[in-house]
Design a protein around this motif. Structure first.
Motif, PDB file in Angstrom:
ATOM      1  N   SER A 339      47.348  41.908  37.908  1.00  0.00           N
ATOM      2  CA  SER A 339      47.950  41.171  39.032  1.00  0.00           C
ATOM      3  C   SER A 339      47.843  41.898  40.369  1.00  0.00           C
ATOM      4  O   SER A 339      48.406  41.435  41.368  1.00  0.00           O
ATOM      5  CB  SER A 339      49.429  40.843  38.750  1.00  0.00           C
ATOM      6  N   LYS A 340      47.135  43.012  40.427  1.00  0.00           N
ATOM      7  CA  LYS A 340      46.955  43.705  41.702  1.00  0.00           C
ATOM      8  C   LYS A 340      45.934  42.961  42.563  1.00  0.00           C
ATOM      9  O   LYS A 340      45.009  42.331  42.068  1.00  0.00           O
ATOM     10  CB  LYS A 340      46.488  45.146  41.474  1.00  0.00           C
ATOM     11  N   ASP A 341      46.115  43.071  43.886  1.00  0.00           N
ATOM     12  CA  ASP A 341      45.206  42.424  44.833  1.00  0.00           C
ATOM     13  C   ASP A 341      44.018  43.309  45.198  1.00  0.00           C
ATOM     14  O   ASP A 341      42.952  42.809  45.556  1.00  0.00           O
ATOM     15  CB  ASP A 341      45.959  42.070  46.125  1.00  0.00           C
ATOM     16  N   VAL A 342      44.233  44.621  45.131  1.00  0.00           N
ATOM     17  CA  VAL A 342      43.221  45.574  45.604  1.00  0.00           C
ATOM     18  C   VAL A 342      43.064  46.703  44.596  1.00  0.00           C
ATOM     19  O   VAL A 342      44.061  47.217  44.063  1.00  0.00           O
ATOM     20  CB  VAL A 342      43.618  46.171  46.972  1.00  0.00           C
ATOM     21  N   PHE A 343      41.818  47.084  44.349  1.00  0.00           N
ATOM     22  CA  PHE A 343      41.533  48.296  43.578  1.00  0.00           C
ATOM     23  C   PHE A 343      40.683  49.218  44.436  1.00  0.00           C
ATOM     24  O   PHE A 343      39.654  48.808  44.981  1.00  0.00           O
ATOM     25  CB  PHE A 343      40.782  47.982  42.286  1.00  0.00           C
ATOM     26  N   VAL A 344      41.128  50.473  44.572  1.00  0.00           N
ATOM     27  CA  VAL A 344      40.344  51.504  45.247  1.00  0.00           C
ATOM     28  C   VAL A 344      40.085  52.604  44.227  1.00  0.00           C
ATOM     29  O   VAL A 344      41.021  53.256  43.758  1.00  0.00           O
ATOM     30  CB  VAL A 344      41.073  52.085  46.472  1.00  0.00           C
ATOM     31  N   GLY A 345      38.823  52.795  43.878  1.00  0.00           N
ATOM     32  CA  GLY A 345      38.486  53.776  42.858  1.00  0.00           C
ATOM     33  C   GLY A 345      37.794  54.995  43.429  1.00  0.00           C
ATOM     34  O   GLY A 345      36.831  54.871  44.180  1.00  0.00           O
ATOM     35  N   ILE A 346      38.292  56.164  43.072  1.00  0.00           N
ATOM     36  CA  ILE A 346      37.620  57.421  43.393  1.00  0.00           C
ATOM     37  C   ILE A 346      37.744  58.305  42.145  1.00  0.00           C
ATOM     38  O   ILE A 346      38.218  59.433  42.208  1.00  0.00           O
ATOM     39  CB  ILE A 346      38.207  58.103  44.659  1.00  0.00           C
ATOM     40  N   SER A 347      37.274  57.748  41.017  1.00  0.00           N
ATOM     41  CA  SER A 347      37.476  58.421  39.739  1.00  0.00           C
ATOM     42  C   SER A 347      36.157  58.738  39.052  1.00  0.00           C
ATOM     43  O   SER A 347      35.549  59.773  39.314  1.00  0.00           O
ATOM     44  CB  SER A 347      38.371  57.567  38.839  1.00  0.00           C
ATOM     45  N   LYS A 348      35.661  57.823  38.199  1.00  0.00           N
ATOM     46  CA  LYS A 348      34.430  58.111  37.469  1.00  0.00           C
ATOM     47  C   LYS A 348      33.691  56.813  37.161  1.00  0.00           C
ATOM     48  O   LYS A 348      34.269  55.719  37.155  1.00  0.00           O
ATOM     49  CB  LYS A 348      34.742  58.848  36.167  1.00  0.00           C
ATOM     50  N   ALA A 349      32.404  56.951  36.884  1.00  0.00           N
ATOM     51  CA  ALA A 349      31.561  55.792  36.588  1.00  0.00           C
ATOM     52  C   ALA A 349      32.089  55.048  35.367  1.00  0.00           C
ATOM     53  O   ALA A 349      32.493  55.654  34.371  1.00  0.00           O
ATOM     54  CB  ALA A 349      30.123  56.243  36.349  1.00  0.00           C
ATOM     55  N   GLY A 350      32.108  53.716  35.467  1.00  0.00           N
ATOM     56  CA  GLY A 350      32.503  52.889  34.339  1.00  0.00           C
ATOM     57  C   GLY A 350      33.990  52.773  34.105  1.00  0.00           C
ATOM     58  O   GLY A 350      34.417  52.176  33.110  1.00  0.00           O
ATOM     59  N   ALA A 351      34.813  53.324  35.004  1.00  0.00           N
ATOM     60  CA  ALA A 351      36.265  53.300  34.788  1.00  0.00           C
ATOM     61  C   ALA A 351      36.850  51.897  34.897  1.00  0.00           C
ATOM     62  O   ALA A 351      37.911  51.617  34.335  1.00  0.00           O
ATOM     63  CB  ALA A 351      36.957  54.223  35.784  1.00  0.00           C
ATOM     64  N   LEU A 352      36.170  51.005  35.626  1.00  0.00           N
ATOM     65  CA  LEU A 352      36.672  49.642  35.830  1.00  0.00           C
ATOM     66  C   LEU A 352      35.770  48.656  35.100  1.00  0.00           C
ATOM     67  O   LEU A 352      34.544  48.714  35.222  1.00  0.00           O
ATOM     68  CB  LEU A 352      36.696  49.317  37.327  1.00  0.00           C
ATOM     69  N   THR A 353      36.376  47.744  34.353  1.00  0.00           N
ATOM     70  CA  THR A 353      35.610  46.753  33.599  1.00  0.00           C
ATOM     71  C   THR A 353      35.794  45.361  34.191  1.00  0.00           C
ATOM     72  O   THR A 353      36.710  45.115  34.982  1.00  0.00           O
ATOM     73  CB  THR A 353      36.052  46.724  32.128  1.00  0.00           C
ATOM     74  N   LYS A 354      34.925  44.452  33.773  1.00  0.00           N
ATOM     75  CA  LYS A 354      35.042  43.063  34.232  1.00  0.00           C
ATOM     76  C   LYS A 354      36.373  42.456  33.802  1.00  0.00           C
ATOM     77  O   LYS A 354      37.005  41.711  34.558  1.00  0.00           O
ATOM     78  CB  LYS A 354      33.884  42.235  33.675  1.00  0.00           C
ATOM     79  N   ASN A 355      36.803  42.758  32.594  1.00  0.00           N
ATOM     80  CA  ASN A 355      38.070  42.199  32.112  1.00  0.00           C
ATOM     81  C   ASN A 355      39.250  42.683  32.945  1.00  0.00           C
ATOM     82  O   ASN A 355      40.218  41.940  33.159  1.00  0.00           O
ATOM     83  CB  ASN A 355      38.279  42.559  30.640  1.00  0.00           C
ATOM     84  N   MET A 356      39.192  43.929  33.407  1.00  0.00           N
ATOM     85  CA  MET A 356      40.261  44.429  34.280  1.00  0.00           C
ATOM     86  C   MET A 356      40.307  43.632  35.578  1.00  0.00           C
ATOM     87  O   MET A 356      41.385  43.275  36.069  1.00  0.00           O
ATOM     88  CB  MET A 356      40.049  45.912  34.587  1.00  0.00           C
ATOM     89  N   ILE A 357      39.133  43.355  36.145  1.00  0.00           N
ATOM     90  CA  ILE A 357      39.081  42.578  37.389  1.00  0.00           C
ATOM     91  C   ILE A 357      39.615  41.170  37.154  1.00  0.00           C
ATOM     92  O   ILE A 357      40.356  40.619  37.979  1.00  0.00           O
ATOM     93  CB  ILE A 357      37.642  42.536  37.934  1.00  0.00           C
ATOM     94  N   LYS A 358      39.273  40.588  36.013  1.00  0.00           N
ATOM     95  CA  LYS A 358      39.749  39.236  35.696  1.00  0.00           C
ATOM     96  C   LYS A 358      41.265  39.189  35.541  1.00  0.00           C
ATOM     97  O   LYS A 358      41.879  38.125  35.712  1.00  0.00           O
ATOM     98  CB  LYS A 358      39.071  38.740  34.424  1.00  0.00           C
ATOM     99  N   SER A 359      41.880  40.338  35.232  1.00  0.00           N
ATOM    100  CA  SER A 359      43.340  40.378  35.079  1.00  0.00           C
ATOM    101  C   SER A 359      44.063  40.552  36.412  1.00  0.00           C
ATOM    102  O   SER A 359      45.291  40.484  36.460  1.00  0.00           O
ATOM    103  CB  SER A 359      43.734  41.522  34.141  1.00  0.00           C
ATOM    104  N   MET A 360      43.313  40.777  37.488  1.00  0.00           N
ATOM    105  CA  MET A 360      43.916  40.995  38.797  1.00  0.00           C
ATOM    106  C   MET A 360      44.314  39.667  39.442  1.00  0.00           C
ATOM    107  O   MET A 360      44.069  38.590  38.892  1.00  0.00           O
ATOM    108  CB  MET A 360      42.939  41.759  39.703  1.00  0.00           C
ATOM    109  N   ALA A 361      44.919  39.746  40.619  1.00  0.00           N
ATOM    110  CA  ALA A 361      45.296  38.542  41.359  1.00  0.00           C
ATOM    111  C   ALA A 361      44.048  37.793  41.808  1.00  0.00           C
ATOM    112  O   ALA A 361      42.926  38.315  41.750  1.00  0.00           O
ATOM    113  CB  ALA A 361      46.151  38.926  42.562  1.00  0.00           C
ATOM    114  N   LYS A 362      44.223  36.575  42.286  1.00  0.00           N
ATOM    115  CA  LYS A 362      43.098  35.766  42.736  1.00  0.00           C
ATOM    116  C   LYS A 362      42.424  36.423  43.944  1.00  0.00           C
ATOM    117  O   LYS A 362      43.071  36.984  44.808  1.00  0.00           O
ATOM    118  CB  LYS A 362      43.589  34.365  43.118  1.00  0.00           C
TER     119      LYS A 362
END
Length: 461
Positions: A339-362
């Motif tokens: 349900s988050k509106d924004v993701f800012v990543g400064i971690s590692k390659a592959g840490a974010l998946t498509k399913n995670m994005i689909k779980s975020m806000a519109k």
């Protein structure tokens, strides 16, 4: 009206660039065969340069882009299997462009006569030194100090960093100096300080800082980088800018301001998940909070930071957890990002998946800034429903530090404040919106002039 998707992302993930030097038998159709082999290998062809032609052979340099070094190795073997073709060299462009170094020294005056010599060297130099000894406030008028920026590092944050070879960070310092000069007109002096502990590093910089108009820090591993930055800010009479933290934060805020306008959301109404709490994470959280973002959660390898989290006592994570995550969210990135509106990543390659994005806000905004590979490639983020998606190749610190340093020097300020960085971010967002984008063109000098003016105005007000 639907949300427009940004087009400033990479459709390809090719990162390895090599130049193949080919000796080809001078016969019609031979190069076409080479091009077919390259294409069949899934490799892109860049520049093709003809170096030499004689009745029997043609020598060409062919630049290729592949997904991995192993692909290049296989490609070389396949090309050499062709009749009438030899690969005589495989050149690394990243090294070739640095042969002899990226930086040099340019003079602002000429000595071409005895009269010039008298004015510049002897006896003129003594008159200048005596004058500045009596009037030190004029040193920026009669020397190049205000045009000089020291870019300092101990190399501890660089890939493969080793104590016995801190000078391996020189390519980074020279590259940032080159960008600084081309985009702001300032001159850079790279400084490799071969000390890991912060006290010695600070001591050396403190004693040489009067040579420069500003100092930029980069390539220093945490937690020492945070201590070094703060102690130098307290000690030096010139602006100090930590590019790996504040440079990233300023660029991030600029993209978010433009991105939020695109999706018609307000900073105070959206929720932000920051993945990573190394060098840049705390600076991003602080600057976003100063701008007006209220719901910010930072996630590290152990999960969400929050006030009183065990194991963080006495660290910068404890301080950060105390001023973020007001709703005391717990869990890992997969849990927090929902349900988050924004993701800012400064971690590692592959840490974010498509399913995670689909779980975020519109219409979520995705800034996947891990280097050298993003948490998720922008084109994959768009497939998962992102309204805005950028990586570190477009949301780079080169957007921020040239204009910020130029503005701070022009304003003759000793400190680069949050107010000045916010002004820089707003200028970046305005430049981006002027061309219907979320990231302005990095190498357009008018962008950096706008940032410089905004920073200078903010410093003076």
């Amino acid at each position: 009206m639907g949300v427009r998707k940004s087009t400033d992302y990479r459709k390809h993930t090719e990162r390895v660039i090599r130049t193949l030097r080919l000796v080809i038998k001078n016969k019609p159709g031979n190069f076409a065969k080479i091009a077919k082999v390259i294409g069949d290998a899934g490799v892109l062809i860049g520049d093709v340069t003809r170096l030499r032609v004689d009745p029997n052979y043609i020598v060409r340099d062919v630049t290729v882009m592949a997904k991995a070094e192993s692909v290049i190795d296989l490609l070389v073997g396949e090309i050499e299997a062709l009749p009438g073709v030899r690969v005589t060299d495989v050149l690394t462009d990243a090294l070739e462009v640095r042969r002899g170094g990226l930086l040099g020294t340019a003079t602002r005056a000429e000595v071409s006569s005895l009269e010039d010599f008298h004015k510049v060297i002897m006896p003129g130099v003594y008159e200048a030194c005596e004058y500045l000894a009596k009037t030190p406030g004029d040193v920026e008028v009669f020397t190049g100090k205000r045009h000089m920026v020291a870019i300092a590092s101990n190399g501890t944050l660089m890939p493969g960093a080793r104590q016995e070879a801190p000078e391996a960070c020189l390519p980074l310092l020279e590259a940032k100096g080159l960008v600084l000069h081309q985009l702001s007109g300032l001159n850079a002096v790279p400084l490799v300080i071969a000390l890991d502990e912060y006290y010695g590093f600070v001591n050396i910089i403190t004693h040489i800082a009067r040579t420069f108009g500003a100092l930029m820090l980069t390539g220093i591993a945490p937690p020492n980088c945070l201590q070094i930055e703060q102690r130098l800010k307290d000690a030096l009479p010139i602006p100090v800018f930590h590019d790996d933290s504040n440079g990233v934060a300023t660029a991030v805020l600029g993209v978010l301001i433009a991105g939020l306008e695109r999706v018609r959301k307000l900073a105070g109404d959206v929720s932000v998940c920051i993945g990573g709490c190394g060098v840049a994470g705390p600076a991003i959280a602080r600057l976003l909070s100063a701008y007006g973002f209220q719901d910010i959660v930072v996630v590290d390898r152990r999960g969400a930071l929050y006030k009183g989290r065990k194991g963080d006592e006495g660290t910068h994570k404890a301080e950060l957890g105390a001023v973020t995550n007001t709703f005391f969210q717990k869990g890992n990135l997969r849990d927090v990002i929902k349900s988050k509106d924004v993701f800012v990543g400064i971690s590692k390659a592959g840490a974010l998946t498509k399913n995670m994005i689909k779980s975020m806000a519109k219409n979520p905004i995705i800034l996947a800034l891990s280097i050298p590979q993003a948490e998720i490639e922008p084109h994959e983020a768009y497939k998962a429903g992102a309204a805005v998606a950028v990586d570190a190749h477009t949301c780079a610190t080169a957007l921020s530090y040239p204009g910020i340093l130029a503005g701070a020097i022009a304003a003759k300020t000793k400190h680069i404040t949050d107010k000045m960085m916010i002004a820089a971010s707003e200028a970046l967002a305005t430049c981006a919106k002027d061309i219907d984008a979320v990231v302005p063109p990095m190498f357009d000098t008018s962008v950096h002039q706008a940032v410089c003016k905004a920073v200078c105005d903010a410093a003076i007000k």
